[in-house]
Design an enzyme around this catalytic site. Structure first.
Site, PDB file in Angstrom:
ATOM      1  N   CYS A 163     -21.660   6.970 -31.633  1.00 15.28           N
ATOM      2  CA  CYS A 163     -20.510   6.066 -31.681  1.00 15.28           C
ATOM      3  C   CYS A 163     -20.579   5.083 -30.519  1.00 15.28           C
ATOM      4  CB  CYS A 163     -19.201   6.854 -31.666  1.00 15.28           C
ATOM      5  SG  CYS A 163     -18.741   7.499 -30.040  1.00 15.28           S
TER       6      CYS A 163
ATOM      7  N   ARG B  99     -15.993 -23.334 -34.348  1.00 18.18           N
ATOM      8  CA  ARG B  99     -16.789 -22.197 -34.813  1.00 18.18           C
ATOM      9  C   ARG B  99     -16.055 -21.289 -35.797  1.00 18.18           C
ATOM     10  NH1 ARG B  99     -14.255 -21.649 -30.376  1.00 18.18           N
ATOM     11  NH2 ARG B  99     -13.283 -19.709 -29.707  1.00 18.18           N
TER      12      ARG B  99
ATOM     13  N   CYS C 206     -16.089 -11.371 -23.274  1.00 16.53           N
ATOM     14  CA  CYS C 206     -15.384 -12.550 -22.769  1.00 16.53           C
ATOM     15  C   CYS C 206     -16.146 -13.831 -23.087  1.00 16.53           C
ATOM     16  CB  CYS C 206     -15.172 -12.414 -21.262  1.00 16.53           C
ATOM     17  SG  CYS C 206     -14.044 -13.641 -20.597  1.00 16.53           S
TER      18      CYS C 206
END
Length: 339
Positions: free
Chosen positions: A166, A66, A181
């Site tokens: 933010c 990838r 993850c």
């Protein structure tokens, strides 16, 4: 090559004036993995003036599925990702200045890197770094573009200091932590879709088309045909310690930094030395070989086999201990070999 950017200039939202703006800008990409390599490739082809890419890792075989800038020879040579990326990007567009930085990004390093840049692109794999980017963005008033992907899922959001909420504000509304993850695997189309959103927003910012910068939080699941576009204006928190009325930038404070980290989705622990150092890799290789260890490497790193573990040591004293998630075991191996 007068025709190089002609098709991009024919796009009315950019034009020749916009192309000149793109050529004058400096973009910082944090991370040179799947998102980082894709962003770097597109922005280099678009003709950005300067691109600084920073990453702590080297090319491994599992990256090739990838991470579009790398090839099998980079794996064989264990090239740091930013070195392999710079080599390939220079072949794509020699007019773009590519600044490759092998480093683990901490607040001190981030401030050095971000000073004077026009845009920061998030291509990292952990929230400690993302939150530091978020605080530095607010402190230096630099726009940044968040991006993450796992499995067939991706998300992206553009943060403009003083205008949009933010990332610290968003955490109260959206469970984005679950996207850090890659233990759930990843398919390349999900990566490419996030890159599409990030680079499109990047071009809008570089040509200063602020009116068309997306203000919504994008998330999608390509496999399940789901696409969500969330308005975020109500997420802005005036008491936010990162972007509120009295900012304290908590994620730039040293007490919030991790010195030892289990790398996401990998049987690997990263250890950072407590103080700055610069190792002489050739001399270290000789010492470790004298201990009977199997050592290989290149000008940027050493790879050392220690029983069932493999230690990859960088010039700045940082090391990746492969084959364990046990922090105590990783520290023991590190201190045994490096003191």
């Amino acid at each position: 090559m007068t025709d190089r950017y002609s098709r991009q200039e024919l796009f009315s939202a950019i034009g020749k004036a916009g192309q000149q703006k793109i050529r004058s800008k400096h973009v910082l990409i944090i991370g040179a993995g799947a998102l980082g390599s894709g962003n770097a490739d597109i922005l280099t082809r678009a003709g950005v003036g300067k691109l600084t890419i920073v990453d702590r890792d080297y090319v491994e075989e599992s990256n090739l599925q990838r991470q579009q800038l790398y090839v099998e020879d980079d794996v064989k040579k264990k090239l740091p990702k930013v070195i392999a990326a710079k080599k390939r990007l220079n072949m794509v567009n020699s007019d773009v200045e590519i600044n490759a930085v092998i480093a683990d990004v901490n607040p001190e390093k981030l401030e050095q890197l971000a000073n004077g840049v026009d845009l920061i692109i998030d291509a990292t794999d952990n929230f400690e770094t993302r939150m530091a980017i978020n605080d530095m963005s607010q402190k230096l008033r630099i726009p940044w573009i968040y991006g993450a992907c796992v499995s067939s899922i991706g998300m992206s959001y553009t943060i403009i200091p003083g205008k949009t909420p933010c990332l610290n504000c968003l955490l109260k509304m959206i469970p984005v932590k679950g996207m850090t993850c890659d233990t759930g695997g990843i398919i390349s189309p999900a990566v490419q879709m996030v890159i599409v959103h990030q680079t499109t927003e990047a071009l809008k910012i570089l040509v200063e088309d602020w009116e068309n910068v997306r203000t919504t939080f994008i998330s999608f699941d390509l496999w399940r045909n789901q696409y969500t576009n969330l308005k975020m204006s109500k997420a802005k928190d005036s008491s936010c310690l990162s972007c509120g009325r009295k900012p304290a930038y908590p994620y730039l404070q040293s007490e919030n930094l991790t010195k030892t980290t289990v790398l996401c989705g990998r049987d690997t622990v990263q250890i950072r030395p407590p103080k700055k150092m610069e190792l002489h890799l050739q001399e270290l290789a000789r010492q470790l070989t004298d201990l009977g260890l199997s050592v290989s490497g290149n000008p940027f790193l050493l790879s050392v086999d220690v029983n069932e573990n493999r230690l990859v040591i960088f010039k700045d004293g940082r090391a990746l201990i492969h084959g364990t998630k046990d922090l105590k075991r990783a520290r023991a191996i590190y201190h045994r070999l490096l003191g």
